[in-house]
Scaffold this motif. Structure first.
Motif, PDB file in Angstrom:
ATOM      1  N   ILE A   7       0.837  -1.194   0.000  1.00  0.00           N
ATOM      2  CA  ILE A   7       0.000   0.000   0.000  1.00  0.00           C
ATOM      3  C   ILE A   7       0.875   1.247   0.000  1.00  0.00           C
ATOM      4  CG2 ILE A   7      -1.607   1.368   1.405  1.00  0.00           C
ATOM      5  CD1 ILE A   7      -2.912  -1.292   2.258  1.00  0.00           C
ATOM      6  N   GLN A   8       1.907   1.263   0.854  1.00  0.00           N
ATOM      7  CA  GLN A   8       2.811   2.415   0.906  1.00  0.00           C
ATOM      8  C   GLN A   8       3.477   2.660  -0.453  1.00  0.00           C
ATOM      9  OE1 GLN A   8       1.739   3.907   4.025  1.00  0.00           O
ATOM     10  NE2 GLN A   8       3.812   4.682   3.711  1.00  0.00           N
ATOM     11  N   ALA A   9       3.842   1.592  -1.116  1.00  0.00           N
ATOM     12  CA  ALA A   9       4.503   1.730  -2.418  1.00  0.00           C
ATOM     13  C   ALA A   9       3.570   2.310  -3.472  1.00  0.00           C
ATOM     14  CB  ALA A   9       5.027   0.368  -2.881  1.00  0.00           C
ATOM     15  N   HIS A  10       2.254   2.118  -3.294  1.00  0.00           N
ATOM     16  CA  HIS A  10       1.282   2.645  -4.251  1.00  0.00           C
ATOM     17  C   HIS A  10       0.837   4.056  -3.904  1.00  0.00           C
ATOM     18  CE1 HIS A  10       1.069  -1.520  -5.629  1.00  0.00           C
ATOM     19  NE2 HIS A  10       0.304  -1.131  -6.621  1.00  0.00           N
ATOM     20  N   GLY A  11       1.295   4.575  -2.770  1.00  0.00           N
ATOM     21  CA  GLY A  11       0.844   5.895  -2.360  1.00  0.00           C
ATOM     22  C   GLY A  11      -0.639   5.856  -2.015  1.00  0.00           C
ATOM     23  N   ALA A  12      -1.296   7.014  -2.106  1.00  0.00           N
ATOM     24  CA  ALA A  12      -2.716   7.088  -1.757  1.00  0.00           C
ATOM     25  C   ALA A  12      -3.576   6.164  -2.608  1.00  0.00           C
ATOM     26  CB  ALA A  12      -3.212   8.523  -1.882  1.00  0.00           C
ATOM     27  N   ALA A  13      -3.095   5.857  -3.824  1.00  0.00           N
ATOM     28  CA  ALA A  13      -3.846   4.947  -4.694  1.00  0.00           C
ATOM     29  C   ALA A  13      -4.033   3.581  -4.041  1.00  0.00           C
ATOM     30  CB  ALA A  13      -3.125   4.792  -6.030  1.00  0.00           C
ATOM     31  N   GLY A  14      -3.073   3.196  -3.207  1.00  0.00           N
ATOM     32  CA  GLY A  14      -3.165   1.895  -2.553  1.00  0.00           C
ATOM     33  C   GLY A  14      -4.325   1.780  -1.595  1.00  0.00           C
TER      34      GLY A  14
END
Length: 402
Positions: free
Chosen positions: A352-359
């Protein structure tokens, strides 16, 4: 221990992987769109995929000692279950989804010939679904002996009264059967008070109150329902194994169910690691690809370590179940039931962190997968219960040395 997959598993794994690539991944979006269009209906895509899975011979793979299934051992089934776990709904496509798997095994192991004849054929054919009704809102259900729901004999019937919640699967429009746990004799010894009984969902007095939400997700169309039972009457022939045998059945049922959750979570975490790697390779922040940031590399490395550790512990538990039985493997089952959900929560959080808010959004599966993994830390017993069991088993090894 030889970690080489058997020839049978290798062959099935290849066919299952090809099926996932051809039909499951391409239909993920369609599945979710159909659920959004009719949240408590039955997504048409599921029936299309189930028909293809049957035709491909990828059906009822979970049954270890039954002529109805593929007769795979737990070790042989583990990598197949893991692959199904990569997409949350896919195990249902192969008729290998909870709670039906545990209920089918329960009926196979403890049901009468009449009970089996009535319920096993439609369950094994994937025509109906079932649920397991044990957890209650008014007691600490982590201790199954706390349950208050009653099963009272009245002539040729049992009369059932109680309040259950988090009953998974009842939201499905095709759910027809509940395996209900309640007390037949509150005055009996602690572990002989409970019984299990088969309750058709449409029996008068059974009321579905509402779906429970997991971090805002209602998990439609599967659902986790709150249900009341008011003077529900079922024939005495519906009792499983006999009065006072409920706790015994529960212990037999939960072992395979727990490890299946863990197998699927390893696959779920593997999928999320894959999504994380693909995301960071295609994004740039502060002049450098995110994939080159040291914190990202550390999280990817730690995810690989955690997933492989969980997979190996899952295989060890499965091996013990196959070789010495579920009872002797209770420590290994308890250990993986703690380790796998915690591992999955950690890996998904990093993804999730790697996807930013999109996650966090509905555009990716990660938020939903995190909610699911966090939920499994309670399903079939919370972490605390399993840790206590592991600790007691470990201390018992030193009883004669004190």
């Amino acid at each position: 221990m030889d970690f080489t997959y058997s020839a049978r598993t290798t062959e099935l794994l290849g066919r299952l992987g090809a099926f996932m690539d051809a039909y499951i991944y391409p239909n993920e979006r369609r599945y979710h769109e159909e659920v959004e269009a009719n949240r408590w209906g039955h997504p048409p895509v599921l029936e299309e995929l189930k028909a293809k899975a049957k035709a491909a011979g990828l059906w009822n793979l979970f049954l270890p000692d039954s002529h109805h299934g593929a007769r795979l051992s737990n070790v042989e089934y583990a990598p197949l279950c893991e692959m199904m776990g990569r997409v949350q709904f896919s195990s249902q496509v192969f008729n290998c989804s909870a709670p039906d798997t545990g209920n089918i095994e329960t009926l196979e192991r403890y049901g009468t010939p009449e009970q089996k004849a009535r319920w096993l054929p439609p369950l094994l054919a994937g025509e109906i679904r079932s649920a397991f009704a044990m957890t209650e809102p008014d007691v600490a259900s982590s201790d199954a002996t706390n349950i208050r729901s009653s099963i009272r004999r009245d002539g040729d019937h049992y009369v059932i009264n109680g309040h259950k919640w988090w009953i998974s699967g009842v939201g499905d429009a095709r759910c027809e059967l509940l395996i209900f746990m309640g007390k037949t004799n509150p005055d009996a010894p602690k572990h002989l008070q409970q019984s299990m009984i088969l309750v058709p969902l449409k029996t008068p007095g059974v009321t579905v109150v509402r779906p429970m939400h997991v971090f805002g997700y209602d998990d439609a169309p599967h659902g986790h329902m709150e249900i009341t039972f008011e003077d529900v009457r079922v024939p005495v022939e519906n009792i499983l194994l006999g009065e006072g045998r409920g706790f015994e059945i529960a212990q037999g049922r939960l072992g395979p169910g727990r490890i299946h959750h863990c197998m699927r979570l390893v696959g779920l975490a593997e999928r999320c690691l894959e999504l994380m790697c693909r995301r960071v390779k295609g994004r740039v922040a502060f002049g450098r690809p995110i994939a080159e940031q040291s914190v990202t590399l550390e999280r990817i490395a730690e995810s690989r370590i955690l997933i492989d550790q969980a997979r190996l512990l899952t295989l060890k538990a499965a091996y013990m179940m196959d070789t010495v039985g579920n009872k002797e493997a209770k420590a290994e089952i308890a250990m993986i039931k703690v380790a796998a959900p915690n591992m999955a929560c950690r890996v998904i959080d990093w993804a999730i962190q790697a996807h930013g808010a999109a996650g966090l959004s509905q555009d990716f599966v990660l938020a939903n997968y995190y909610a699911h993994a966090r939920k499994i830390r309670f399903a079939d017993g919370p972490d605390e219960v399993h840790r206590n069991q592991i600790g007691r088993i470990e201390l018992a090894k030193y009883a004669d040395r004190l």
